[in-house]
Design a protein around this motif. Structure first.
Motif, PDB file in Angstrom:
ATOM      1  N   ARG A 113      45.641 -23.346 -35.599  1.00 49.42           N
ATOM      2  CA  ARG A 113      45.528 -22.663 -34.308  1.00 49.42           C
ATOM      3  C   ARG A 113      44.365 -23.196 -33.479  1.00 49.42           C
ATOM      4  O   ARG A 113      44.404 -23.205 -32.250  1.00 49.42           O
ATOM      5  N   GLN A 114      43.327 -23.642 -34.159  1.00 47.67           N
ATOM      6  CA  GLN A 114      42.140 -24.126 -33.458  1.00 47.67           C
ATOM      7  C   GLN A 114      42.307 -25.549 -32.930  1.00 47.67           C
ATOM      8  O   GLN A 114      41.507 -26.012 -32.118  1.00 47.67           O
ATOM      9  N   LYS A 115      43.324 -26.245 -33.388  1.00 42.80           N
ATOM     10  CA  LYS A 115      43.528 -27.620 -32.928  1.00 42.80           C
ATOM     11  C   LYS A 115      43.996 -27.635 -31.471  1.00 42.80           C
ATOM     12  O   LYS A 115      44.755 -26.769 -31.045  1.00 42.80           O
ATOM     13  N   ARG A 116      43.551 -28.658 -30.748  1.00 43.52           N
ATOM     14  CA  ARG A 116      43.933 -28.831 -29.345  1.00 43.52           C
ATOM     15  C   ARG A 116      44.537 -30.212 -29.152  1.00 43.52           C
ATOM     16  O   ARG A 116      44.024 -31.208 -29.684  1.00 43.52           O
ATOM     17  N   TYR A 123      51.204 -34.839 -32.019  1.00 43.62           N
ATOM     18  CA  TYR A 123      49.979 -35.639 -32.018  1.00 43.62           C
ATOM     19  C   TYR A 123      50.312 -37.129 -32.093  1.00 43.62           C
ATOM     20  O   TYR A 123      49.694 -37.961 -31.413  1.00 43.62           O
ATOM     21  N   ASP A 140      44.468 -32.036 -26.611  1.00 41.46           N
ATOM     22  CA  ASP A 140      43.633 -32.955 -25.827  1.00 41.46           C
ATOM     23  C   ASP A 140      42.459 -33.518 -26.633  1.00 41.46           C
ATOM     24  O   ASP A 140      41.638 -34.269 -26.114  1.00 41.46           O
ATOM     25  N   ASN A 141      42.380 -33.144 -27.913  1.00 39.71           N
ATOM     26  CA  ASN A 141      41.349 -33.698 -28.801  1.00 39.71           C
ATOM     27  C   ASN A 141      41.947 -34.896 -29.546  1.00 39.71           C
ATOM     28  O   ASN A 141      42.869 -34.745 -30.336  1.00 39.71           O
ATOM     29  N   ASP A 150      48.262 -16.423 -31.170  1.00 40.62           N
ATOM     30  CA  ASP A 150      48.798 -17.600 -30.488  1.00 40.62           C
ATOM     31  C   ASP A 150      48.966 -17.374 -28.987  1.00 40.62           C
ATOM     32  O   ASP A 150      48.933 -18.324 -28.205  1.00 40.62           O
ATOM     33  N   ASN A 187      51.856 -27.597 -25.573  1.00 44.04           N
ATOM     34  CA  ASN A 187      50.623 -28.259 -26.018  1.00 44.04           C
ATOM     35  C   ASN A 187      50.221 -27.867 -27.433  1.00 44.04           C
ATOM     36  O   ASN A 187      49.020 -27.789 -27.745  1.00 44.04           O
ATOM     37  N   ASN A 188      51.213 -27.593 -28.283  1.00 47.84           N
ATOM     38  CA  ASN A 188      50.932 -27.265 -29.677  1.00 47.84           C
ATOM     39  C   ASN A 188      50.669 -28.546 -30.466  1.00 47.84           C
ATOM     40  O   ASN A 188      51.335 -29.563 -30.252  1.00 47.84           O
ATOM     41  N   VAL A 189      49.699 -28.475 -31.367  1.00 49.74           N
ATOM     42  CA  VAL A 189      49.396 -29.630 -32.208  1.00 49.74           C
ATOM     43  C   VAL A 189      50.219 -29.559 -33.486  1.00 49.74           C
ATOM     44  O   VAL A 189      50.086 -28.647 -34.294  1.00 49.74           O
ATOM     45  N   ASP A 224      48.315 -15.740 -25.062  1.00 47.49           N
ATOM     46  CA  ASP A 224      47.179 -15.771 -24.142  1.00 47.49           C
ATOM     47  C   ASP A 224      46.756 -14.380 -23.670  1.00 47.49           C
ATOM     48  O   ASP A 224      45.958 -14.254 -22.748  1.00 47.49           O
TER      49      ASP A 224
END
Length: 770
Positions: free
Chosen positions: A300-303, A375, A305-306, A218, A368-370, A220
């Motif tokens: 984890r792969q979700k963003r 969302y 901004d999608n 998770d 910015n966690n989904v 950076d």
């Protein structure tokens, strides 16, 4: 053993089916009206002797539990709380006769425990140790303590080390709780100990995956390519059942040391978790571990901004990860009662996850966690087809009440108690204005909103023990952190004040220069600080008496170190982070400096002006007797080298070498203040036990310590062939001995003036790393 990938697809389909059932409920026209009716029935059948805790919740924890006891509500409060834990964490049907009896027994046990602790739940490390001691689990307590320190040491600064330790401890508690429920009363004490020991280790190794897998992926700190390699390593290990190696070529140089250490720790964890399970459970373990990891990866792969995620994609992964985290725990041990356990664990997980996500909404948005909440907040205006997560939350509740447990009012009431308690806590945390904004943001039916808010405002008997424990624990952590900051700050301030007065005007006087050299360096100044605190805070002595006493104590102590380091004695080359005095100058200078400082210590006492000269005479007589005893102790130590000491002899040696210094530091202010014989005896007992605990910790650090932190080279005792608590007892038994004396010291400290600093000091003596 190869894991069948189809298991993930099977569970994914199960999660999709569950999501579709929850979605179908929301889409029914009578969903909100049915919820309102459920709330109405809940309100009508609840007991009327409600507890208004609003006036107590901001007061100390003791008041809350005491008030429950006083009003006769403690039993029902604990019964509800423990029932919920059995339902949520252990997946049990709390309405069965067997579970009702078990809950009653546990409730009574918790009540008796609270009464024995005067309606408080202490969270000090001593409480954990005493619990471990009761079950003969001292060794695993030491093991976990060392492991947690190691994890904290290897985690980079970008990761939350305290949160990592908290998660691991929470998992350990959960696994141990499961184990306790399966223990047979007929088991031998040794078998019981082994099972609990294994539960603690299992909890630690499973908990380790949170900081070393989830937090690492998770954060950076790794590059995208490195994260991909790390995820591949985890995935393939779970699929094959064998730990894959990692290659240095896949990592940047600055990350390789960390990743190789993580690989080593995870390998150890994986092998333990796999090996300690029954053979028939290993496949289940691998399947659920793989399920959990893949579900986490999906999220984890979700963003954020999608804007193309479907409702199914948002909720299926939440169902999978929340369910699989519990199913992993189930795979560690076959449970004797299997009815509905797996069903509860699979279906109820999303309730807790949605409740947690609601609490963490602001933090998740900032990062910015989904989550379904973040969302929905971000895209609900442009995508009207998004499911309101608060409606989904109530759909889960409705599903349990009307589909899984229809007609069982006990389960209905406990689930709704929990939900309403969560909203009351949220309202208190957010404040009236923000809570109102929250209601408007997640409103899905106006009539339901009114009915719910009415119950939230009117319900007062929905508090839960585990929430109170959590609040008290967090408060204690904050208080302990503040106390440690104050302790370190006070140590630093007093040390700085003292050191202004410890240097002699040498003016070419070589002996005074040598004394200044010995008095300087990386000294802790524990003993004179103890004198200062006792004199100033405990006895309110005037300043003109405090400084001479503190200086005298430090001169006595430094002189003892000079003699102790001589080649004719311990032959030490480093002290206080630099060369010993005889190495810097010569042996004769060291001997004379030590003698000079002992006399200067007496002089500091003799010049004190006091209205009662008899107290001064008692003080000087006491300090000179103490110096004689310390010399006798050093003599004993020298003649003990190379010979095997009995434990009683080693304790006595510790008294001579360490306890007497602690005793003098506290006794001298008591003598000047004219304190009672009872308090003087308490100081003797306190110093006796604290000194032995301190010496054992020194012996332990001599085999595990860091030279930079210690200010001297580890292993000196072994090189000198010295008898130590470790050489006589072994590491684990030495740790038990240390804790025994530490606990006795705390008992004696309670007989002296109440000074929080000294409790912090006792903790420092056994928890220090130098």
């Amino acid at each position: 053993m190869l894991m069948d990938k189809d298991y993930f697809q099977i569970k994914q389909e199960q999660a999709k089916g569950y999501f579709q059932a929850l979605q179908a409920q929301i889409q029914q026209e009578d969903f909100a009206s049915n919820l309102i009716e459920t709330l109405h029935n809940y309100q009508q059948t609840k007991k009327r002797n409600w507890i208004n805790i609003d006036n107590w919740k901001h007061q100390p924890g003791k008041t809350f539990i005491s008030q429950l006891t006083k009003t006769g509500q403690l039993d029902s409060y604990l019964e509800r709380s423990i029932s919920y834990i059995y339902f949520r964490d252990l997946g049990r049907d709390i309405t069965s006769e067997a579970m009702q009896k078990r809950i009653a027994v546990v409730t009574e046990g918790v009540k008796n425990y609270l009464n024995s602790k005067e309606q408080q739940v202490p969270f000090h490390v001593t409480e954990l140790y005493q619990m471990a001691e009761k079950e003969s689990l001292e060794e695993v307590f030491f093991w976990v303590s060392d492991k947690l320190k190691h994890v904290s040491a290897i985690l980079p600064d970008g990761l939350d080390k305290n949160e990592a330790k908290r998660k691991i401890m929470k998992i350990i508690a959960g696994i141990v709780m499961h184990e306790f429920e399966e223990l047979d009363d007929e088991l031998s004490k040794e078998t019981r100990r082994k099972l609990l020991d294994q539960a603690v280790c299992t909890g630690y190794y499973y908990g380790l995956t949170y900081p070393l897998i989830d937090d690492v992926l998770d954060a950076d700190m790794l590059t995208a390519a490195e994260k991909k390699s790390f995820a591949y390593f985890i995935r393939q290990t779970l699929l094959t059942g064998e730990v894959l190696p990692v290659k240095a070529d896949d990592w940047q140089n600055k990350h390789w040391d960390f990743i190789s250490t993580v690989h080593e720790e995870l390998s150890e964890a994986f092998h333990y978790l796999k090996s300690c399970q029954p053979e028939e459970n290993r496949q289940i373990f691998l399947e659920n571990a793989y399920l959990f990891f893949e579900a986490q990866e999906l999220d984890r792969q979700k963003r954020l901004d999608n804007n193309n995620y479907t409702n199914e994609e948002l909720y299926t992964s939440v169902i999978l990860k929340s369910a699989s985290s519990r199913l992993i725990i189930r795979s560690f041990k076959p449970f004797s009662e299997v009815e509905n356990i797996e069903t509860n664990m699979f279906y109820y997980g999303i309730y807790n996850q949605l409740a947690d996500d609601l609490t963490d909404l602001e933090e998740d948005l900032a990062n910015n966690n989904v989550t379904p909440y973040t969302y929905f907040v971000t895209y609900s205006k442009q995508d009207t087809g998004l499911i309101n997560p608060f409606a989904m939350y109530w759909s889960v509740i409705y599903y349990f009440i009307h589909t899984l447990y229809p007609g069982k009012t006990e389960i209905r009431d406990i689930i709704l108690d929990r939900a309403i308690n969560g909203l009351k806590r949220l309202k208190a945390r957010l404040g009236k204005e923000c809570y109102q904004a929250f209601k408007e943001q997640f409103s899905f039916d106006a009539d339901f909103d009114k009915a719910l808010e009415k119950i939230v405002n009117r319900s007062h008997n929905v508090a839960f023990f585990d929430k109170w424990i959590r609040d008290q624990f967090l408060d204690t952590l904050k208080q302990n952190k503040q106390l440690k900051i104050q302790f370190v700050s006070k140590m630093k301030d007093i040390k700085e004040q003292l050191e202004e007065h410890l240097t002699f005007e040498s003016k070419g006087n070589a002996l005074k220069e040598a004394a200044n050299y010995s008095l300087s360096g990386n000294a802790k100044r524990l003993r004179p600080i103890m004198t200062w605190i006792m004199a100033k805070e405990g006895l309110q002595l005037p300043d003109n008496l405090i400084l001479p006493l503190a200086k005298s104590v430090e001169f006595m102590h430094t002189a003892s170190l000079i003699f102790d380091d001589l080649p004719s004695q311990d032959n030490a080359s480093a002290r206080r982070g630099k060369q010993t005095l005889h190495e810097k100058y010569n042996h004769a200078t060291a001997e004379l400096t030590g003698l000079w400082l002992t006399q200067r210590a007496v002089e500091e006492q003799a010049v004190i002006k006091h209205q009662d000269p008899n107290r001064l005479l008692e003080l000087i007589a006491y300090s000179t007797r103490t110096t004689q005893k310390m010399c006798q102790g050093q003599f004993f130590d020298l003649h003990a080298k190379g010979s095997s000491l009995a434990l009683s002899e080693l304790r006595q040696l510790s008294v001579y070498k360490t306890s007497l210094g602690f005793e003098a530091a506290l006794m001298m202010p008591l003598i000047i203040a004219g304190e009672s014989d009872e308090r003087k005896q308490a100081v003797k007992e306190l110093a006796y036990h604290a000194g032995i605990a301190f010496q054992i910790k020194d012996d332990l650090l001599d085999i595990t310590g860091d030279a930079k932190l210690l200010g001297k080279h580890p292993g000196q005792d072994q090189r000198n062939n010295s008898s130590t608590f470790v050489s006589i007892l072994g590491k684990e038994e030495a740790q038990k001995e240390m804790w025994k004396h530490y606990l006795e010291a705390r008992k004696e400290l309670a007989k002296l003036p109440d000074i929080p600093f000294f409790y912090q000091l006792l903790d420092y003596l056994i928890l220090r790393d130098h």
